[in-house]
Scaffold this motif. Structure first.
Motif, short mmCIF file in Angstrom:
data_model
loop_
_atom_site.label_atom_id
_atom_site.label_comp_id
_atom_site.label_asym_id
_atom_site.label_seq_id
_atom_site.Cartn_x
_atom_site.Cartn_y
_atom_site.Cartn_z
N LEU A 1 -3.44 -19.29 -108.68
CA LEU A 1 -4.35 -20.29 -108.38
C LEU A 1 -3.58 -20.86 -106.95
O LEU A 1 -4.03 -21.40 -105.97
CB LEU A 1 -5.22 -21.86 -108.72
CG LEU A 1 -5.87 -23.09 -108.82
CD1 LEU A 1 -7.68 -22.02 -108.04
CD2 LEU A 1 -5.98 -24.05 -109.29
N SER A 2 -2.64 -21.97 -106.85
CA SER A 2 -1.95 -22.72 -106.02
C SER A 2 -0.48 -23.42 -107.02
O SER A 2 -0.69 -23.73 -108.17
CB SER A 2 -2.09 -24.01 -105.55
OG SER A 2 -1.54 -24.74 -104.58
N ILE A 3 0.46 -22.80 -105.96
CA ILE A 3 1.83 -23.41 -106.39
C ILE A 3 2.35 -24.74 -106.01
O ILE A 3 1.99 -24.98 -105.15
CB ILE A 3 3.05 -21.95 -106.17
CG1 ILE A 3 4.35 -22.20 -106.96
CG2 ILE A 3 3.44 -22.17 -105.06
CD1 ILE A 3 4.90 -21.28 -107.26
N GLU A 4 3.24 -24.78 -106.91
CA GLU A 4 3.64 -26.74 -106.53
C GLU A 4 4.29 -26.39 -105.75
O GLU A 4 5.60 -26.18 -106.27
CB GLU A 4 3.71 -27.15 -107.84
CG GLU A 4 4.24 -28.49 -107.97
CD GLU A 4 4.73 -30.23 -109.42
OE1 GLU A 4 3.94 -31.30 -108.89
OE2 GLU A 4 4.71 -28.97 -110.21
N ILE A 5 4.57 -27.45 -104.72
CA ILE A 5 5.39 -27.97 -104.22
C ILE A 5 6.10 -29.05 -104.65
O ILE A 5 5.56 -29.97 -103.40
CB ILE A 5 5.57 -27.38 -102.21
CG1 ILE A 5 4.48 -26.33 -101.78
CG2 ILE A 5 6.66 -28.13 -101.31
CD1 ILE A 5 6.31 -24.54 -102.36
N GLN A 6 7.21 -29.33 -104.91
CA GLN A 6 7.61 -30.79 -105.30
C GLN A 6 8.63 -31.71 -103.54
O GLN A 6 9.07 -32.44 -103.81
CB GLN A 6 8.99 -30.87 -106.56
CG GLN A 6 8.17 -30.33 -107.46
CD GLN A 6 8.67 -30.51 -108.26
OE1 GLN A 6 9.91 -30.01 -108.39
NE2 GLN A 6 8.10 -29.88 -109.67
N ASP A 7 9.10 -30.60 -102.88
CA ASP A 7 10.32 -31.14 -102.00
C ASP A 7 10.58 -30.02 -100.76
O ASP A 7 10.54 -28.79 -100.97
CB ASP A 7 11.66 -31.12 -102.78
CG ASP A 7 12.12 -32.93 -101.89
OD1 ASP A 7 11.60 -33.18 -101.12
OD2 ASP A 7 13.37 -31.93 -101.53
N LEU A 8 10.74 -30.50 -99.53
CA LEU A 8 11.20 -29.31 -98.44
C LEU A 8 12.49 -29.20 -98.09
O LEU A 8 12.92 -28.26 -97.80
CB LEU A 8 10.56 -29.60 -96.95
CG LEU A 8 8.41 -29.86 -97.07
CD1 LEU A 8 8.45 -30.58 -95.86
CD2 LEU A 8 7.56 -28.70 -97.47
N GLY A 9 13.53 -29.55 -99.60
CA GLY A 9 14.34 -29.78 -98.79
C GLY A 9 15.20 -28.36 -100.07
O GLY A 9 14.26 -28.13 -101.40
N MET A 10 16.55 -28.35 -100.06
CA MET A 10 17.02 -27.37 -100.87
C MET A 10 18.02 -27.60 -101.58
O MET A 10 18.63 -29.02 -101.12
CB MET A 10 17.33 -26.03 -100.29
CG MET A 10 16.70 -25.61 -99.69
SD MET A 10 15.33 -24.55 -100.77
CE MET A 10 14.14 -24.12 -99.97
N PRO A 11 18.51 -27.58 -103.16
CA PRO A 11 20.21 -27.96 -103.51
C PRO A 11 21.64 -27.58 -102.81
O PRO A 11 20.68 -26.87 -101.85
CB PRO A 11 19.77 -27.75 -104.80
CG PRO A 11 18.13 -26.72 -105.11
CD PRO A 11 17.33 -26.68 -104.09
N VAL A 12 21.48 -28.70 -103.26
CA VAL A 12 23.23 -28.53 -102.01
C VAL A 12 24.34 -27.22 -102.58
O VAL A 12 23.62 -26.48 -103.85
CB VAL A 12 24.63 -29.93 -102.38
CG1 VAL A 12 25.86 -29.14 -102.32
CG2 VAL A 12 24.15 -31.04 -102.11
N GLY A 13 24.17 -25.99 -101.63
CA GLY A 13 24.77 -25.19 -101.92
C GLY A 13 24.06 -24.14 -102.41
O GLY A 13 24.75 -22.63 -102.61
N ILE A 14 22.71 -24.27 -102.11
CA ILE A 14 21.27 -23.66 -102.07
C ILE A 14 20.86 -22.56 -100.57
O ILE A 14 20.82 -23.92 -100.28
CB ILE A 14 20.26 -23.63 -103.55
CG1 ILE A 14 21.57 -23.31 -104.84
CG2 ILE A 14 19.22 -21.87 -103.72
CD1 ILE A 14 20.86 -23.45 -105.72
N ARG A 15 20.64 -21.52 -100.52
CA ARG A 15 19.94 -21.46 -99.56
C ARG A 15 18.13 -20.16 -99.95
O ARG A 15 19.05 -19.36 -100.92
CB ARG A 15 20.82 -20.66 -98.21
CG ARG A 15 21.11 -21.67 -97.62
CD ARG A 15 21.93 -20.80 -96.54
NE ARG A 15 23.00 -20.21 -96.47
CZ ARG A 15 22.75 -18.86 -96.58
NH1 ARG A 15 21.78 -18.31 -95.59
NH2 ARG A 15 23.73 -17.87 -96.67
#
Length: 388
Positions: free
Chosen positions: A309-323
């Protein structure tokens, strides 16, 4: 190709705001992100996110094995903890290792995981959800304006403690998204298991007098088959649940009793778990919706599932050290062409972190409040310490 070892890392996600729900708040907005890296004799490494708890005990099930036998190795890990059980954090460790195995399998053929799994497209429908329980109105609007600017047309609000407050905040979001996207958004409310059965029905019905809810999430306890079925029959909104269930055996009673309308899985439980739950839900003609997590690891699997149906997006940023080779565009999670999950880990950046994050603070959302499900009024009197 054979698995030769593993290492664990811990980074943090800095949300830039307090986060939380009806159960509690992480005021620092700084949470931990466990990483597991599987190594092989070819030099390829697989990255998984989930939990470190139990990895030491589970790794012998993978040691020396060909990582491309992902599904068989997933069942081998379940068998490895047969006597003590696979629930809780151990299931998170299985999920992290499973994720790393799928990452390796796709990297071995130099394909993004979504293509290896058989998806026709790499564009996945998404909705906004900012873990926004503790935010005042101005910060709530500021956060969701960012989501709306990315074209997201559905939004989930954390609530469940005060009907009037929930209605007001849902109205704020509805007005904001109307201005940004030109139409009314789909609205969802997440109570995070904070209600008793009748309390849930009363709260939702009062909201539905003012707001059209697409779904209400985790209105009662995750295992309460009778309670979830009662709520489903008693309100107009769909009932979504499943993010905290660990294993098909926990989903089967809910589906058999018509106690769930939107089947959810937590991203931390891994890719194989999501695929199996999705197939089970598909047999009941039910949609699935993955609950979000750092860098959206279930996006690749969601792209191939016919009942997604749809996936949840909780934040537009990333954890430190992960791209991650992905972006949120026009209301969708758009996956890239990088091999595997598309993650790159900068271990030097992680090593430079000043301090850890945490989900496990006493006042945080992962600790169930004493009065959850037993709140007669919104703000109970304080006796012998702080009431929550």
């Amino acid at each position: 190709m054979r698995i030769t070892g593993y290492r664990t890392l811990s980074t943090v996600h800095d949300w830039g705001r307090p986060i939380g729900d009806a159960n509690g708040t992480v005021g620092s907005g700084r949470t931990s992100v466990p990483i597991v890296v599987l190594t092989t004799d070819t030099g390829l490494e697989g990255i998984g996110l989930g939990s470190h708890d139990g990895v030491d005990a589970l790794f012998p099930a993978l040691d020396g094995q060909d990582p491309r036998a992902v599904v068989a190795l997933y069942d081998r890990m379940l068998a490895w903890v047969f006597k003590r059980g696979h629930t809780g954090a151990v299931f998170g460790a299985i999920g992290a290792l499973d994720m790393a195995l799928w990452d390796l399998k796709a990297k071995a053929v130099e394909q993004p995981l979504w293509r290896l799994l058989g998806a026709r497209d790499h564009v996945v429908p998404a909705y906004a959800s900012g873990l926004d329980g503790p935010l005042p109105d101005d910060e709530l609007i500021r956060l969701h304006k960012q989501f709306a600017e990315r074209g997201l047309q559905a939004v989930k609000l954390k609530g469940g403690l005060d009907v009037a407050d929930d209605v007001r905040r849902l109205d704020l979001l509805s007005e904001l998204y109307r201005e940004q996207i030109g139409s009314a958004p789909a609205l969802m409310l997440d109570a995070n298991e904070s209600w008793a059965r009748k309390e849930a029905v009363r709260h939702i019905r009062r909201i539905e007098e003012h707001v059209d809810l697409a779904w209400v999430e985790e209105p009662v306890r995750r295992w309460d088959v009778d309670g979830l079925a009662m709520v489903t029959r008693s309100v107009k909104a769909a009932v979504a649940t499943g993010e905290n269930l660990t294993g098909l055996e926990q989903f089967r009673p809910l589906l058999a009793a018509n106690a769930v309308d939107i089947v959810q899985t937590g991203s931390v439980w891994g890719i194989t778990h999501f695929l199996r739950v999705s197939a089970l839900a598909h047999a009941f003609d039910l949609p699935v919706s993955p609950v979000g997590y750092d860098v959206n690891p279930l996006g690749h699997a969601a792209a191939v599932v016919p009942n997604h149906l749809s996936i949840e997006i909780q934040d537009l940023g990333m954890p430190v050290g992960i791209r991650a080779d992905q972006e949120v565009v026009d209301g969708h999670l758009v996956l890239g062409e990088a091999p595997g999950l598309g993650y790159v880990v900068d271990e030097d950046a992680i090593a430079r972190l000043a301090g850890p994050g945490s989900w496990d603070e006493d006042a945080g959302p992962h600790v169930r409040p004493d009065r959850a499900g037993r709140r007669l009024v919104v703000k109970p009197a304080i006796r012998n310490g702080e009431a929550r």
